[in-house]
Design a protein around this motif. Structure first.
Motif, PDB file in Angstrom:
ATOM      1  N   GLY A  58      12.594   3.434  -0.784  1.00 39.81           N
ATOM      2  CA  GLY A  58      11.284   3.211  -0.318  1.00 39.81           C
ATOM      3  C   GLY A  58      11.310   2.208   0.839  1.00 39.81           C
ATOM      4  O   GLY A  58      11.286   0.906   0.370  1.00 39.81           O
ATOM      5  N   VAL A  59      11.289   2.330   1.901  1.00 38.15           N
ATOM      6  CA  VAL A  59      11.229   1.551   3.092  1.00 38.15           C
ATOM      7  C   VAL A  59      10.318   2.192   4.090  1.00 38.15           C
ATOM      8  O   VAL A  59       9.907   3.502   4.242  1.00 38.15           O
ATOM      9  N   ASP A  60       9.941   1.435   5.201  1.00 42.71           N
ATOM     10  CA  ASP A  60       9.177   2.142   6.226  1.00 42.71           C
ATOM     11  C   ASP A  60       9.918   2.675   7.316  1.00 42.71           C
ATOM     12  O   ASP A  60      11.088   2.700   6.946  1.00 42.71           O
ATOM     13  N   TYR A  70       1.791   2.233   6.566  1.00 40.57           N
ATOM     14  CA  TYR A  70       2.123   1.460   7.859  1.00 40.57           C
ATOM     15  C   TYR A  70       3.702   1.525   8.062  1.00 40.57           C
ATOM     16  O   TYR A  70       4.699   1.129   7.584  1.00 40.57           O
ATOM     17  N   PRO A  71       3.895   2.434   9.159  1.00 40.64           N
ATOM     18  CA  PRO A  71       5.377   2.982   9.454  1.00 40.64           C
ATOM     19  C   PRO A  71       6.257   1.864   9.986  1.00 40.64           C
ATOM     20  O   PRO A  71       7.451   1.964  10.130  1.00 40.64           O
ATOM     21  N   THR A  72       5.727   0.704  10.482  1.00 40.94           N
ATOM     22  CA  THR A  72       6.616  -0.363  11.020  1.00 40.94           C
ATOM     23  C   THR A  72       5.965  -1.678  10.617  1.00 40.94           C
ATOM     24  O   THR A  72       4.687  -1.806  10.220  1.00 40.94           O
ATOM     25  N   TYR A  73       6.881  -2.632  10.863  1.00 41.30           N
ATOM     26  CA  TYR A  73       6.148  -4.110  10.318  1.00 41.30           C
ATOM     27  C   TYR A  73       5.078  -4.516  11.171  1.00 41.30           C
ATOM     28  O   TYR A  73       4.272  -5.213  10.563  1.00 41.30           O
ATOM     29  N   GLN A  74       4.906  -4.181  12.391  1.00 40.85           N
ATOM     30  CA  GLN A  74       4.017  -4.484  13.344  1.00 40.85           C
ATOM     31  C   GLN A  74       2.567  -4.131  12.681  1.00 40.85           C
ATOM     32  O   GLN A  74       1.480  -4.741  12.605  1.00 40.85           O
ATOM     33  N   ASP A  75       2.573  -2.827  12.093  1.00 42.56           N
ATOM     34  CA  ASP A  75       1.307  -2.168  11.629  1.00 42.56           C
ATOM     35  C   ASP A  75       0.831  -2.756  10.371  1.00 42.56           C
ATOM     36  O   ASP A  75      -0.365  -3.145  10.284  1.00 42.56           O
ATOM     37  N   GLY A  76       1.735  -3.282   9.646  1.00 46.36           N
ATOM     38  CA  GLY A  76       1.393  -4.206   8.493  1.00 46.36           C
ATOM     39  C   GLY A  76       0.951  -5.587   8.774  1.00 46.36           C
ATOM     40  O   GLY A  76       0.068  -6.066   8.024  1.00 46.36           O
ATOM     41  N   THR A 107       0.727  -1.087   0.029  1.00 50.49           N
ATOM     42  CA  THR A 107       0.025  -0.044  -0.011  1.00 50.49           C
ATOM     43  C   THR A 107       0.816   1.300   0.100  1.00 50.49           C
ATOM     44  O   THR A 107       0.355   2.141  -0.736  1.00 50.49           O
ATOM     45  N   ASP A 108       2.069   1.400   0.769  1.00 49.33           N
ATOM     46  CA  ASP A 108       2.882   2.496   0.755  1.00 49.33           C
ATOM     47  C   ASP A 108       3.565   2.660  -0.506  1.00 49.33           C
ATOM     48  O   ASP A 108       3.986   3.522  -1.013  1.00 49.33           O
ATOM     49  N   CYS A 109       3.824   1.464  -1.192  1.00 49.31           N
ATOM     50  CA  CYS A 109       4.672   1.424  -2.468  1.00 49.31           C
ATOM     51  C   CYS A 109       3.822   2.467  -3.616  1.00 49.31           C
ATOM     52  O   CYS A 109       4.157   3.414  -4.301  1.00 49.31           O
ATOM     53  N   VAL A 110       2.325   1.983  -3.600  1.00 55.74           N
ATOM     54  CA  VAL A 110       1.364   2.733  -4.246  1.00 55.74           C
ATOM     55  C   VAL A 110       1.350   4.079  -3.928  1.00 55.74           C
ATOM     56  O   VAL A 110       1.239   5.127  -4.719  1.00 55.74           O
ATOM     57  N   GLY A 111       1.281   4.350  -2.534  1.00 57.91           N
ATOM     58  CA  GLY A 111       1.120   5.624  -1.907  1.00 57.91           C
ATOM     59  C   GLY A 111       2.430   6.611  -2.177  1.00 57.91           C
ATOM     60  O   GLY A 111       2.159   7.727  -2.584  1.00 57.91           O
ATOM     61  N   ILE A 112       3.562   5.907  -2.341  1.00 56.79           N
ATOM     62  CA  ILE A 112       4.803   6.663  -2.641  1.00 56.79           C
ATOM     63  C   ILE A 112       4.856   7.164  -4.213  1.00 56.79           C
ATOM     64  O   ILE A 112       4.897   8.428  -4.453  1.00 56.79           O
TER      65      ILE A 112
END
Length: 278
Positions: free
Chosen positions: A211-213, A267-273, A185-190
């Protein structure tokens, strides 16, 4: 509204096309089988590895989101070099505002857990990174303004390989090895964010982004957390040999340049995602 061409309409390309269409943009998608495209993307059925088919007269933005079919040099050459050459040639008479190229953080060769940003040196350590760097150079040296986005490990719906390994008891992790990831989702958002930023002020868009969290994390910490969430036995830990340490990614990637543009991670962290996927 802009006219957008997406070359390589797989999972990310279709998500991006649908999002941009919902925002009112006209979206075309290049794919060998256009029947799989969502209705909001106008399909262009052609092969990027051959002379490109006729393109629309007006194209404002291009997103190149192609991946290699197999882990072989010829496949990487086709995906990241030949396809780029063919598309740039087909676009030479168009007035494209920016060409976005999807690359990988694997082009960074650092392996001692050091911090890495866009100014850090890249390294050709195999055919895959050599072809990625060739593709990046084609885009950045073109007459068309270009931006390279180097993504870390992408996960999300349909990309649950790590979860599956942990759940099935097949996972093991290397001690003291850093990992970096990003939700699809963040790839697309970026992509969307940088295009919109370019529409506002082209000079604010740089030529390379990571492009990383927001949270580089030791691999074993991620695996242990997943095992706890899935209520399965702890994951086996292994001490990496010098050879495996060099072969595996082991660096902490900074997304500071991207965040400085105003982008905020969904999703700023792996836990969020991962918690949402679980």
């Amino acid at each position: 509204m802009a006219t957008v061409l997406i070359a390589g309409c797989g999972d990310l390309g279709c998500q991006l096309g649908s999002q941009l269409s919902q925002k009112g943009h006209k979206v075309y998608g290049i794919r060998r089988n256009i029947e799989a495209l969502p209705d909001e993307i106008t399909g262009l059925e052609c092969n990027l590895f051959r002379p490109i088919c006729d393109l629309p007269d007006k194209i404002d933005y291009v997103f190149y989101i192609v991946s290699a079919d197999k882990y072989k040099d010829i496949d990487y050459y086709h995906a990241y070099v030949l396809g780029v050459k063919n598309l740039l040639h087909a676009l030479q008479d168009h007035h494209v505002k920016r060409f976005f190229f999807t690359s990988s953080t694997s082009v960074f060769g650092q392996s001692e857990g050091e911090w890495v940003d866009e100014s850090s040196p890249t390294e050709e350590h195999g055919f895959s990174t050599r072809r990625l760097i060739e593709g990046e150079q084609l885009v950045l040296e073109s007459d068309i303004p270009g931006t390279v986005i180097r993504f870390g490990g992408i996960y999300g719906p349909g990309r649950t390989h790590l979860i599956d390994l942990v759940r099935e008891g097949k996972a093991h992790c290397m001690e003291n090895v850093w990992s970096n990831r990003i939700h699809s989702t963040d790839c697309v958002g970026i992509f969307t964010h940088l295009m919109e930023l370019n529409e506002q002020t082209a000079d604010k868009v740089d030529d390379i982004y990571i492009g990383v969290d927001n949270q580089p994390t030791p691999s074993c910490e991620v695996y242990e957390w997943l095992a706890e969430q899935l209520s399965v036995p702890e994951v086996e830990h292994q001490e990496p040999s010098e050879n495996t340490r060099l072969m595996r990614s082991n660096k902490r990637l900074s997304n500071a340049r991207l965040r400085a543009t105003g982008y905020e991670m969904h999703y700023p962290t792996y836990q969020d995602g991962y918690i949402e996927l679980i």
